[in-house]
Design a protein around this motif. Structure first.
Motif, PDB file in Angstrom:
ATOM      1  N   LEU A   1     -22.660  32.048   5.159  1.00  0.00           N
ATOM      2  CA  LEU A   1     -22.993  32.623   6.466  1.00  0.00           C
ATOM      3  C   LEU A   1     -21.792  32.720   7.395  1.00  0.00           C
ATOM      4  O   LEU A   1     -21.914  33.184   8.530  1.00  0.00           O
ATOM      5  CB  LEU A   1     -24.082  31.782   7.138  1.00  0.00           C
ATOM      6  CG  LEU A   1     -25.411  31.680   6.375  1.00  0.00           C
ATOM      7  CD1 LEU A   1     -26.354  30.712   7.071  1.00  0.00           C
ATOM      8  CD2 LEU A   1     -26.057  33.046   6.220  1.00  0.00           C
ATOM      9  N   ALA A   2     -20.624  32.299   6.909  1.00  0.00           N
ATOM     10  CA  ALA A   2     -19.427  32.313   7.746  1.00  0.00           C
ATOM     11  C   ALA A   2     -19.023  33.743   8.100  1.00  0.00           C
ATOM     12  O   ALA A   2     -19.105  34.651   7.272  1.00  0.00           O
ATOM     13  CB  ALA A   2     -18.273  31.616   7.028  1.00  0.00           C
ATOM     14  N   SER A   3     -18.601  33.921   9.357  1.00  0.00           N
ATOM     15  CA  SER A   3     -18.098  35.221   9.797  1.00  0.00           C
ATOM     16  C   SER A   3     -17.247  35.003  11.043  1.00  0.00           C
ATOM     17  O   SER A   3     -17.329  33.953  11.691  1.00  0.00           O
ATOM     18  CB  SER A   3     -19.262  36.172  10.126  1.00  0.00           C
ATOM     19  OG  SER A   3     -19.817  35.863  11.398  1.00  0.00           O
ATOM     20  N   PRO A   4     -16.423  35.982  11.408  1.00  0.00           N
ATOM     21  CA  PRO A   4     -15.579  35.834  12.599  1.00  0.00           C
ATOM     22  C   PRO A   4     -16.378  35.707  13.892  1.00  0.00           C
ATOM     23  O   PRO A   4     -15.850  35.263  14.908  1.00  0.00           O
ATOM     24  CB  PRO A   4     -14.748  37.124  12.606  1.00  0.00           C
ATOM     25  CG  PRO A   4     -14.827  37.657  11.219  1.00  0.00           C
ATOM     26  CD  PRO A   4     -16.172  37.244  10.703  1.00  0.00           C
ATOM     27  N   GLU A   5     -17.653  36.092  13.854  1.00  0.00           N
ATOM     28  CA  GLU A   5     -18.475  36.057  15.066  1.00  0.00           C
ATOM     29  C   GLU A   5     -19.106  34.695  15.318  1.00  0.00           C
ATOM     30  O   GLU A   5     -19.587  34.420  16.426  1.00  0.00           O
ATOM     31  CB  GLU A   5     -19.591  37.104  14.974  1.00  0.00           C
ATOM     32  CG  GLU A   5     -19.128  38.546  15.083  1.00  0.00           C
ATOM     33  CD  GLU A   5     -18.388  39.023  13.851  1.00  0.00           C
ATOM     34  OE1 GLU A   5     -18.828  38.670  12.736  1.00  0.00           O
ATOM     35  OE2 GLU A   5     -17.380  39.734  14.004  1.00  0.00           O
TER      36      GLU A   5
ATOM     37  N   ALA B   1     -32.283   9.201   8.274  1.00  0.00           N
ATOM     38  CA  ALA B   1     -31.024   9.911   8.468  1.00  0.00           C
ATOM     39  C   ALA B   1     -31.232  11.396   8.222  1.00  0.00           C
ATOM     40  O   ALA B   1     -31.742  11.790   7.173  1.00  0.00           O
ATOM     41  CB  ALA B   1     -29.953   9.363   7.534  1.00  0.00           C
ATOM     42  N   VAL B   2     -30.857  12.209   9.199  1.00  0.00           N
ATOM     43  CA  VAL B   2     -30.975  13.662   9.087  1.00  0.00           C
ATOM     44  C   VAL B   2     -29.569  14.243   9.164  1.00  0.00           C
ATOM     45  O   VAL B   2     -28.939  14.221  10.226  1.00  0.00           O
ATOM     46  CB  VAL B   2     -31.856  14.241  10.207  1.00  0.00           C
ATOM     47  CG1 VAL B   2     -31.966  15.756  10.064  1.00  0.00           C
ATOM     48  CG2 VAL B   2     -33.235  13.591  10.207  1.00  0.00           C
ATOM     49  N   ALA B   3     -29.062  14.723   8.054  1.00  0.00           N
ATOM     50  CA  ALA B   3     -27.702  15.269   7.992  1.00  0.00           C
ATOM     51  C   ALA B   3     -27.736  16.769   8.254  1.00  0.00           C
ATOM     52  O   ALA B   3     -28.456  17.515   7.589  1.00  0.00           O
ATOM     53  CB  ALA B   3     -27.082  14.975   6.633  1.00  0.00           C
ATOM     54  N   VAL B   4     -26.951  17.202   9.207  1.00  0.00           N
ATOM     55  CA  VAL B   4     -26.901  18.603   9.617  1.00  0.00           C
ATOM     56  C   VAL B   4     -25.695  19.284   8.952  1.00  0.00           C
ATOM     57  O   VAL B   4     -24.636  18.666   8.797  1.00  0.00           O
ATOM     58  CB  VAL B   4     -26.761  18.710  11.148  1.00  0.00           C
ATOM     59  CG1 VAL B   4     -26.667  20.169  11.585  1.00  0.00           C
ATOM     60  CG2 VAL B   4     -27.925  18.000  11.841  1.00  0.00           C
ATOM     61  N   THR B   5     -25.865  20.535   8.563  1.00  0.00           N
ATOM     62  CA  THR B   5     -24.733  21.369   8.156  1.00  0.00           C
ATOM     63  C   THR B   5     -24.653  22.546   9.121  1.00  0.00           C
ATOM     64  O   THR B   5     -25.634  23.284   9.281  1.00  0.00           O
ATOM     65  CB  THR B   5     -24.885  21.881   6.716  1.00  0.00           C
ATOM     66  OG1 THR B   5     -24.836  20.771   5.814  1.00  0.00           O
ATOM     67  CG2 THR B   5     -23.756  22.841   6.362  1.00  0.00           C
ATOM     68  N   LEU B   6     -23.522  22.714   9.754  1.00  0.00           N
ATOM     69  CA  LEU B   6     -23.352  23.806  10.713  1.00  0.00           C
ATOM     70  C   LEU B   6     -23.191  25.138   9.984  1.00  0.00           C
ATOM     71  O   LEU B   6     -22.711  25.199   8.850  1.00  0.00           O
ATOM     72  CB  LEU B   6     -22.139  23.541  11.594  1.00  0.00           C
ATOM     73  CG  LEU B   6     -22.165  22.232  12.392  1.00  0.00           C
ATOM     74  CD1 LEU B   6     -20.873  22.065  13.190  1.00  0.00           C
ATOM     75  CD2 LEU B   6     -23.378  22.175  13.320  1.00  0.00           C
ATOM     76  N   THR B   7     -23.584  26.204  10.642  1.00  0.00           N
ATOM     77  CA  THR B   7     -23.481  27.541  10.065  1.00  0.00           C
ATOM     78  C   THR B   7     -22.048  27.835   9.620  1.00  0.00           C
ATOM     79  O   THR B   7     -21.097  27.610  10.356  1.00  0.00           O
ATOM     80  CB  THR B   7     -23.927  28.599  11.088  1.00  0.00           C
ATOM     81  OG1 THR B   7     -25.297  28.376  11.433  1.00  0.00           O
ATOM     82  CG2 THR B   7     -23.784  30.007  10.522  1.00  0.00           C
ATOM     83  N   GLY B   8     -21.924  28.322   8.381  1.00  0.00           N
ATOM     84  CA  GLY B   8     -20.617  28.679   7.849  1.00  0.00           C
ATOM     85  C   GLY B   8     -19.897  27.565   7.138  1.00  0.00           C
ATOM     86  O   GLY B   8     -18.817  27.776   6.577  1.00  0.00           O
TER      87      GLY B   8
END
Length: 227
Positions: free
Chosen positions: A45-49, A31-38
């Motif tokens: 790493l969260a930003s409006p862009e 099992a490979v659990a991904v975390t998305l940016t932000g």
């Protein structure tokens, strides 16, 4: 052995799969659990862009840098559009595309998946959507007690550009095997969905929108049956 690449939905990070990854591994799977940016541990790493293209690239990079091939790609909630776009780009690597109470793209070649007009509450900055008690209560009534405290302590604001970002699929989409896990309390009418005749096998779980938290054993069983 089957490899599962797990992509979380709104407000969640890879941590949300914490109950099912050991169950899969105990049965001899990966099992490979991904975390998305932000999101999750990558909230800094969260930003409006940051938008849907970044989320897609997050998953593609996990695939490339972990040398993954012939895997089951699982998308929960809004990440249905993320995993659909990933499978469209690398269809030869995805053995099965599993939608876990997720957005199910139509078989069209035009942009789709914009959820930005659904009246989401936003934070003062306008580009982040908090997980409110109202949202949790509407689609996650079974998230109670310690599970509720755990989820709310780790949930991070969902990015508006993740909600509003669209994906456009190509004819490569048709070659990918698709399967579905539907949740009776996740906000969608399961009976209506089933009448539409899904283009793949399905399983139904009696749970709210986060079965990996409230019904982990049932979720694992359904995933293994459909893989």
């Amino acid at each position: 052995m089957t490899t599962f690449v797990l992509v979380p939905g709104a407000w969640m990070g890879g941590w949300v799969w914490g109950k099912i990854t050991p169950m899969l591994e105990k049965r001899g799977h990966r099992a490979v659990a991904v975390t998305l940016t932000g999101m999750g541990e990558r909230v800094h790493l969260a930003s409006p862009e940051i938008g849907i293209d970044t989320a897609i690239q997050d998953v593609l990079n996990v695939i490339e840098y972990n040398d993954l091939d012939d895997f089951v790609l699982v998308g929960h909630s809004f990440a249905g559009k993320v995993v659909a776009a990933v499978a469209d780009r690398v269809p030869d690597k995805v053995s099965t595309l599993l939608f876990l109470d997720a957005y199910r793209p139509a078989n069209v070649r035009t942009p789709q998946g914009d959820f930005s007009a659904e009246g989401w509450p936003t934070m003062v900055d306008g580009w982040r959507i908090p997980l409110t008690d109202e949202i949790l209560g509407s689609v996650g009534k079974d998230v109670q007690g310690a599970n509720r405290e755990w989820m709310l302590s780790k949930a991070t604001p969902w990015l508006m550009r993740y909600a509003g970002g669209t994906v456009t699929l190509s004819d490569r989409w048709n070659s990918v095997k698709k399967v579905y896990v539907l949740c009776t309390g996740g906000g969608d009418d399961v009976e209506v969905i089933l009448k539409q005749k899904l283009d793949g096998e399905h399983r139904v779980i009696e749970s709210g929108h986060w079965p990996m938290v409230t019904k982990p054993a049932e979720t694992v069983q359904a995933m293994l049956e459909l893989a």
